[in-house]
Structure formats: structure tokens, C-alpha cells
Design a protein around this motif. Structure first.
Motif, short mmCIF file in Angstrom:
data_model
loop_
_atom_site.label_atom_id
_atom_site.label_comp_id
_atom_site.label_asym_id
_atom_site.label_seq_id
_atom_site.Cartn_x
_atom_site.Cartn_y
_atom_site.Cartn_z
N GLU A 323 0.96 -1.19 -0.12
CA GLU A 323 0.07 0.03 0.06
C GLU A 323 0.63 1.24 0.16
O GLU A 323 1.91 1.40 0.80
CB GLU A 323 -0.87 -0.02 1.32
N GLY A 324 0.46 2.15 -0.87
CA GLY A 324 1.23 3.45 -1.15
C GLY A 324 0.35 4.69 -0.48
O GLY A 324 -0.74 4.58 0.11
N LYS A 325 1.04 5.90 -0.28
CA LYS A 325 0.47 6.79 0.05
C LYS A 325 -0.85 7.30 -0.91
O LYS A 325 -0.56 6.89 -2.06
CB LYS A 325 1.33 7.95 0.00
N LEU A 328 -3.25 4.46 -2.69
CA LEU A 328 -2.56 3.94 -4.00
C LEU A 328 -2.28 2.58 -3.67
O LEU A 328 -1.72 2.31 -2.55
CB LEU A 328 -1.21 4.77 -4.59
N TYR A 330 1.05 0.07 -4.57
CA TYR A 330 2.57 -0.20 -5.27
C TYR A 330 2.73 -1.84 -5.88
O TYR A 330 2.23 -2.39 -4.90
CB TYR A 330 3.41 0.28 -4.34
N ASP A 332 6.12 -3.34 -7.05
CA ASP A 332 7.42 -3.08 -7.36
C ASP A 332 7.95 -4.18 -8.02
O ASP A 332 7.87 -5.50 -7.46
CB ASP A 332 8.27 -2.95 -6.21
N GLU A 372 -0.89 4.17 -17.72
CA GLU A 372 -1.23 5.42 -17.31
C GLU A 372 -2.42 5.88 -18.28
O GLU A 372 -3.25 6.74 -17.85
CB GLU A 372 -0.15 6.43 -17.81
N GLY A 377 -3.16 5.01 -13.71
CA GLY A 377 -1.97 4.90 -12.90
C GLY A 377 -0.58 5.27 -13.29
O GLY A 377 -0.71 6.35 -14.18
N LYS A 378 0.18 4.88 -12.93
CA LYS A 378 1.69 5.57 -12.98
C LYS A 378 2.74 4.25 -13.38
O LYS A 378 2.60 3.47 -12.19
CB LYS A 378 2.30 6.55 -11.99
N LYS A 382 11.66 3.24 -10.56
CA LYS A 382 12.01 3.47 -9.29
C LYS A 382 13.38 3.65 -8.88
O LYS A 382 13.80 4.67 -8.24
CB LYS A 382 11.33 2.37 -8.42
N ARG A 393 8.29 0.42 -10.61
CA ARG A 393 6.95 0.47 -9.95
C ARG A 393 5.91 0.99 -10.79
O ARG A 393 5.69 1.86 -11.53
CB ARG A 393 7.35 1.75 -8.67
N SER A 395 1.93 2.09 -9.99
CA SER A 395 0.97 2.77 -9.11
C SER A 395 -0.33 2.79 -9.65
O SER A 395 -0.64 3.19 -10.63
CB SER A 395 1.35 4.16 -8.66
#
Length: 403
Positions: A323-325, A328, A330, A332, A372, A377-378, A382, A393, A395
């Protein structure tokens, strides 16, 4: 080491040259405008200086030729000489008394108050760096101070406004070219995808029919038919991917860990046995994301296969879900390959750059577009280190929870 592969897409190079040419025209326009306006400013400065010198000469002449001359005479004369009446002038006599023209002054003020205002104005005029004109009266020296006219001040700032206009035009032109390039790219991608899906459809139908015939043939080994069926299923998956690229794909909530694990089982049987792949999930067991299964599997496949190539078929690939900020998820994907040099880090997602001697170098480009453009997403590089490996990565936004 990345090498550049020449793509049969002429607009990539053409777009670059158009931008360079447009930028050159903007620079030429700005330079010519600055040069031309600077010439006008210089001529106007010289003209105003000549007017003030004539003003000083008139004062000197009147003051030395006739002691009883009316001072209003030369003030009126200079006002006629200075047609625009905008050059601020202050005359400082030998006693330090100040007189002026073209400086607004309330009529009800006393002489002392006017002198205070003129001294303040004199400080402003001196700050404009115009050299004062000295008048030798014989018995004393007096000075004429003058500032810049409103027209001259406007002309000084005019080149800056022109430059700003050119920059705005250049910026809008850049946006236009970039939009045109993206629009043309999108048309090419969609056209290729639809044509590929169409071309694959006909032989797939035929192959499916042949497999059914072989399945009913007792002399054919059933294992052969099974493997042929798997290959046909694979081709159907590829066709579905291209069909989705050519149109708006349908996104569904999928359990990412299950989706990636299932696909990795398929991928492991089709890459070198010397490559170890593991998946580590730090997500909740029921965590989902809105993805198109066929396209998202393509992303994972492209990144993993690039990692396998970078490791020359021997090493390990690790996929970590976390889990990301900012709500989001992630993903990887790390390999133990050769890494990417600094000069090529900005090029890896560009069409035509590849680590392989064969291929078009479109894998990462497609992966980035899928993540994207279709999944909001992204996809980024990384980290990377030469001879130690790279980490990509992905996202993805978490689905909105409806009450």
C-alpha cells in the motif's frame, strides 16, 4: 546498454524538427524585435538629450544676454520645442533654487512646499542615470537635470512585453505540436492494434476448427492436441489484448495477488528455468484494483521479460505488492540484471529503445501507455544500479468505496 532502434514512424523525427524550427523562428522574432526596439530607444534618447541641451542653451543665452529678460520667455520656447511635453526637467541655479517644467505641481502649494517636492523629484530623476547638463553662466555654474519621457519609458519595457508575447506563442505552439504528436501516435497505436486483432482473427478460427478435428482423430496423441489448444488460447489472449488497445477497455475489480500469481504460473513455463520468480504481498487478502485483466497481464509480462533479458536468462525477479500514499497500490518489480545507465534512464519508455538486438523496443512503451492511459496509474523506473539490477514501480488507485 540501450541501443536506438529506427522505427517506421516518421512523425517522431518530423515532430522534433518541427519543434526545433518553431523555436528558432520564435528566437529570431524575439531577437529582431529587441534589436529594432533598442535602436528606437537609442534614437529617442538622443533626441530628448538634444532637446534638453537646447533648453539649457536657451537658459544660458537669456541669463547672460539680458539681465531683465522675462524667464517665462524661455519656458514657453522650450514647451514649443518639446512637442510631447513629457520630458521632466529641473533647473538648479547657483543658489540651489529649483525650477521645473513638465512636472505636475498643485498650484495652491507654497514656494517652500514646491521646493521640497522638486527635491524629491530631483532624486528620482538622478536615479535614471541621465548625465546633467552643465551651464556656465560666467559667474556661476548651473545644472539642468532631466528624466525620461513617458514614451521612452514605455519603449524600454516594450521589448519585454514583446518577449512575453513570443514566449506565450512559443508555449502555445509547443502544446499544439505535443498534442498533435500524441494524437497522431494514438491513431497509429489504435490502427495497428485493430489491424493486428483483425488479422489474427481469421487464422485463429481456422486453427480452432483443426484442433477439433484432431481431437476426434484416434491416431493423434492427445497431449499434442492439448498443447495446440494452449497455444491457440494464447493467441486468443493476444488478440483480445490488441482489441482492447484499439478501444476503451472494460475495467473490473480484480484481486491483484491472485491475478499476478496466476499469470506468473503461466510465465514460468515459458522462460528460462534459471530465473527464479517470487511474489510478496503486503496487501490485505481481499484487496482489489480496477484493471483490465488481459492488458494488465501484458504489462507484467513486458516488464518481467525485459528483466529476464537484462539478466541474460539467469537471476531472480521479485514482485512486491504494498500500500502506498494517497490511496495507491504499489507493485514493485525488481530484477538482478545489468541495470540502466544514467544517460538512458530518460529513454527507456521511448519507442525505439531496446536492450535487445531484435525487436522494436515497444514493450515498456506499451506497458506505460496501458498503465497510465487505461488504468489511470503510473509506471516509473523506481531505481537502477549498474550490474545489480533495476526496479520498476506500478502505481494504481484503489477503487472508491461506496457507502
Amino acid at each position: 546498454m540501450f541501443k536506438e532502434v529506427s522505427l517506421p514512424l516518421a512523425f517522431y523525427n518530423r515532430d522534433t524538427w518541427l519543434k526545433v524550427a518553431f523555436f528558432a523562428v520564435c528566437v529570431f522574432m524575439a531577437g529582431f524585435s529587441l534589436y529594432f526596439t533598442d535602436g528606437l530607444v537609442t534614437k529617442l534618447e538622443e533626441r530628448e538629450k538634444q532637446q534638453i541641451e537646447l533648453y539649457a542653451e536657451t537658459i544660458r543665452y537669456v541669463m547672460t544676454s539680458d539681465e531683465n529678460a522675462d524667464i517665462n520667455f524661455f519656458f514657453e520656447r522650450i514647451k514649443k520645442i518639446n512637442e510631447n511635453n513629457t520630458i521632466p526637467v529641473i533647473w538648479k541655479d547657483g543658489s540651489g533654487h529649483l525650477n521645473s517644467i513638465n512636472i505636475p505641481m498643485p498650484s495652491q502649494l507654497s514656494t517652500e512646499a514646491k521646493q521640497v517636492i522638486l527635491k524629491q523629484k530631483l532624486t528620482e530623476i538622478i536615479s535614471e542615470n541621465n548625465k546633467p547638463i552643465e551651464m556656465d553662466m560666467g559667474f556661476q555654474k548651473e545644472y539642468i537635470y532631466y528624466g525620461n519621457s513617458k514614451l521612452l519609458k514605455l519603449l524600454r519595457y516594450y521589448p519585454l512585453s514583446q518577449l512575453l508575447v513570443v514566449l506565450i506563442i512559443g508555449f502555445l505552439g509547443y502544446i499544439f505540436f505535443s498534442y498533435s504528436r500524441r494524437a497522431e501516435q494514438n491513431r497509429v497505436w489504435v490502427g495497428l492494434a485493430k489491424e493486428t486483432a483483425h488479422q489474427l482473427g481469421t487464422p485463429l478460427s481456422s486453427l480452432t476448427a483443426w484442433v477439433e478435428i484432431l481431437r476426434n482423430e484416434p491416431s493423434i496423441d492427445p497431449n499434442i492436441v492439448i498443447e495446440l489448444s494452449k497455444d491457440i488460447q494464447r493467441l486468443e489472449t493476444i488478440t483480445t489484448r490488441f482489441s482492447n488497445i484499439g478501444s476503451a477497455p472494460i475495467l473490473k475489480e480484480e484481486n491483484l495477488e491472485e491475478l499476478i500469481t496466476t499469470f506468473l504460473q503461466y510465465l514460468k513455463n515459458r522462460i528460462s528455468s534459471k530465473v527464479h520468480i517470487e511474489i510478496i504481498s503486503m496487501l490485505a487478502p481481499d484487496q482489489v484494483a480496477k484493471v483490465n485483466r488481459y492488458l494488465f497481464e501484458w504489462v507484467i509480462e513486458n516488464i518481467c521479460k525485459n528483466g529476464v533479458d537484462a539478466m541474460s536468462g539467469s537471476g531472480s525477479i521479485q514482485i512486491i505488492l504494498s500500500e502506498g500514499k494517497n490511496n495507491l497500490i504499489y507493485i514493485d518489480i525488481s530484477d538482478t540484471g545489468k541495470g540502466i545507465s544514467n544517460k538512458n534512464m530518460s529513454k527507456i519508455f521511448s519507442p525505439g529503445f531496446s536492450t535487445k538486438k531484435r525487436g522494436w523496443g515497444l514493450g515498456l512503451t506499451l506497458a506505460k501507455r496501458i498503465v497510465e492511459n487505461y488504468h489511470e496509474g503510473k509506471l516509473i523506473l523506481k531505481s537502477t544500479e549498474i550490474n545489480k539490477g533495476s526496479t520498476f514501480r506500478i502505481s494504481l488507485p484503489k477503487p472508491l468505496i461506496h457507502a
